[in-house]
Design a protein around this motif. Structure first.
Motif, PDB file in Angstrom:
ATOM      1  N   LEU A  70       0.823  -1.214   0.000  1.00  0.00           N
ATOM      2  CA  LEU A  70       0.000   0.000   0.000  1.00  0.00           C
ATOM      3  C   LEU A  70       0.854   1.261   0.000  1.00  0.00           C
ATOM      4  N   LEU A  71       1.986   1.236   0.711  1.00  0.00           N
ATOM      5  CA  LEU A  71       2.898   2.386   0.703  1.00  0.00           C
ATOM      6  C   LEU A  71       3.501   2.599  -0.683  1.00  0.00           C
ATOM      7  N   LEU A  72       3.848   1.511  -1.371  1.00  0.00           N
ATOM      8  CA  LEU A  72       4.359   1.631  -2.744  1.00  0.00           C
ATOM      9  C   LEU A  72       3.320   2.253  -3.664  1.00  0.00           C
ATOM     10  N   LEU A  73       2.086   1.813  -3.536  1.00  0.00           N
ATOM     11  CA  LEU A  73       1.007   2.358  -4.359  1.00  0.00           C
ATOM     12  C   LEU A  73       0.757   3.828  -4.048  1.00  0.00           C
ATOM     13  N   ALA A  74       0.707   4.160  -2.768  1.00  0.00           N
ATOM     14  CA  ALA A  74       0.425   5.540  -2.351  1.00  0.00           C
ATOM     15  C   ALA A  74       1.522   6.502  -2.791  1.00  0.00           C
ATOM     16  N   SER A  75       2.757   6.036  -2.809  1.00  0.00           N
ATOM     17  CA  SER A  75       3.886   6.906  -3.190  1.00  0.00           C
ATOM     18  C   SER A  75       4.052   7.009  -4.702  1.00  0.00           C
ATOM     19  N   GLY A  76       3.322   6.211  -5.448  1.00  0.00           N
ATOM     20  CA  GLY A  76       3.440   6.223  -6.898  1.00  0.00           C
ATOM     21  C   GLY A  76       4.585   5.363  -7.415  1.00  0.00           C
ATOM     22  N   GLN A  77       5.251   4.629  -6.530  1.00  0.00           N
ATOM     23  CA  GLN A  77       6.360   3.774  -6.945  1.00  0.00           C
ATOM     24  C   GLN A  77       5.871   2.489  -7.613  1.00  0.00           C
ATOM     25  N   ALA A  78       4.613   2.198  -7.491  1.00  0.00           N
ATOM     26  CA  ALA A  78       4.032   1.008  -8.115  1.00  0.00           C
ATOM     27  C   ALA A  78       2.581   1.305  -8.461  1.00  0.00           C
ATOM     28  N   PHE A  80      -1.224  -0.789  -9.228  1.00  0.00           N
ATOM     29  CA  PHE A  80      -1.920  -2.032  -8.892  1.00  0.00           C
ATOM     30  C   PHE A  80      -1.648  -3.109  -9.936  1.00  0.00           C
ATOM     31  N   THR A  81      -1.599  -2.708 -11.193  1.00  0.00           N
ATOM     32  CA  THR A  81      -1.391  -3.671 -12.273  1.00  0.00           C
ATOM     33  C   THR A  81       0.035  -4.205 -12.332  1.00  0.00           C
ATOM     34  N   ASP A  82       0.940  -3.665 -11.536  1.00  0.00           N
ATOM     35  CA  ASP A  82       2.309  -4.202 -11.463  1.00  0.00           C
ATOM     36  C   ASP A  82       2.346  -5.552 -10.761  1.00  0.00           C
ATOM     37  N   PHE A  83       1.333  -5.860  -9.992  1.00  0.00           N
ATOM     38  CA  PHE A  83       1.269  -7.115  -9.248  1.00  0.00           C
ATOM     39  C   PHE A  83       0.506  -8.138 -10.085  1.00  0.00           C
ATOM     40  N   SER A  84       1.136  -9.280 -10.351  1.00  0.00           N
ATOM     41  CA  SER A  84       0.577 -10.247 -11.293  1.00  0.00           C
ATOM     42  C   SER A  84      -0.738 -10.873 -10.834  1.00  0.00           C
ATOM     43  N   PHE A  85      -1.055 -10.771  -9.561  1.00  0.00           N
ATOM     44  CA  PHE A  85      -2.265 -11.421  -9.061  1.00  0.00           C
ATOM     45  C   PHE A  85      -3.536 -10.668  -9.410  1.00  0.00           C
ATOM     46  N   TYR A  86      -3.425  -9.400  -9.794  1.00  0.00           N
ATOM     47  CA  TYR A  86      -4.621  -8.573  -9.913  1.00  0.00           C
ATOM     48  C   TYR A  86      -5.648  -9.138 -10.891  1.00  0.00           C
ATOM     49  N   ASP A  87      -5.192  -9.864 -11.905  1.00  0.00           N
ATOM     50  CA  ASP A  87      -6.144 -10.452 -12.846  1.00  0.00           C
ATOM     51  C   ASP A  87      -5.985 -11.971 -12.948  1.00  0.00           C
ATOM     52  N   ARG A  88      -5.355 -12.578 -11.966  1.00  0.00           N
ATOM     53  CA  ARG A  88      -5.049 -14.011 -12.023  1.00  0.00           C
ATOM     54  C   ARG A  88      -6.294 -14.872 -12.170  1.00  0.00           C
ATOM     55  N   LEU A  89      -7.340 -14.543 -11.456  1.00  0.00           N
ATOM     56  CA  LEU A  89      -8.558 -15.335 -11.534  1.00  0.00           C
ATOM     57  C   LEU A  89      -9.206 -15.204 -12.914  1.00  0.00           C
ATOM     58  N   LEU A  90      -9.078 -14.039 -13.530  1.00  0.00           N
ATOM     59  CA  LEU A  90      -9.645 -13.826 -14.863  1.00  0.00           C
ATOM     60  C   LEU A  90      -8.859 -14.554 -15.944  1.00  0.00           C
ATOM     61  N   ARG A  91      -7.560 -14.733 -15.743  1.00  0.00           N
ATOM     62  CA  ARG A  91      -6.707 -15.398 -16.729  1.00  0.00           C
ATOM     63  C   ARG A  91      -6.799 -16.921 -16.671  1.00  0.00           C
ATOM     64  N   CYS A  92      -7.455 -17.439 -15.685  1.00  0.00           N
ATOM     65  CA  CYS A  92      -7.559 -18.892 -15.530  1.00  0.00           C
ATOM     66  C   CYS A  92      -8.335 -19.482 -16.703  1.00  0.00           C
ATOM     67  N   GLU A  93      -7.824 -20.590 -17.245  1.00  0.00           N
ATOM     68  CA  GLU A  93      -8.461 -21.258 -18.380  1.00  0.00           C
ATOM     69  C   GLU A  93      -9.776 -21.945 -18.000  1.00  0.00           C
ATOM     70  N   CYS A  94      -9.958 -22.218 -16.717  1.00  0.00           N
ATOM     71  CA  CYS A  94     -11.177 -22.875 -16.225  1.00  0.00           C
ATOM     72  C   CYS A  94     -12.066 -21.840 -15.536  1.00  0.00           C
TER      73      CYS A  94
END
Length: 106
Positions: A70-78, A80-94
């Protein structure tokens, strides 16, 4: 798999992924993210998998990012989309079903 994420098979075709990072109450810790990625990989590469079900423990499904994230996000250093999990459930083939109870934040 890591201790905080488990994968077990129900009826041989349902991949049941359980998030149980009690130390962080299922915040997106490195251990939880690593375990989640490995569990999804195993579920997707098993040709018998028909559906993936993801659940938490007790009253915790997911409590969002860790303080450090959260500190990385708030400071602009990262972003949300930099983290691979954000769409992991959507990318699942099942199809993915979330069996949620209790806290689901972030």
């Amino acid at each position: 798999m890591g201790e905080v994420v488990t994968l077990r098979w129900v009826d041989g075709t349902i991949a049941l992924i359980t998030l149980e990072d009690r130390a962080t109450k299922n915040r997106f810790s490195a251990a939880l993210l690593d375990g989640l990625e490995r569990a999804f990989f195993q579920a997707e590469t098993n040709p018998d998998t028909r559906v993936v079900m993801i659940t938490g423990y007790e009253n915790y499904f997911c409590c969002g990012g860790t303080k450090e994230e959260l500190l990385l996000l708030a400071s602009g250093q990262a972003r949300f989309t930099d983290f691979s999990f954000y769409d992991r459930l959507l990318r699942c083939e099942c199809p993915v079903v979330a069996a949620m109870q209790g806290h689901a934040i972030g």
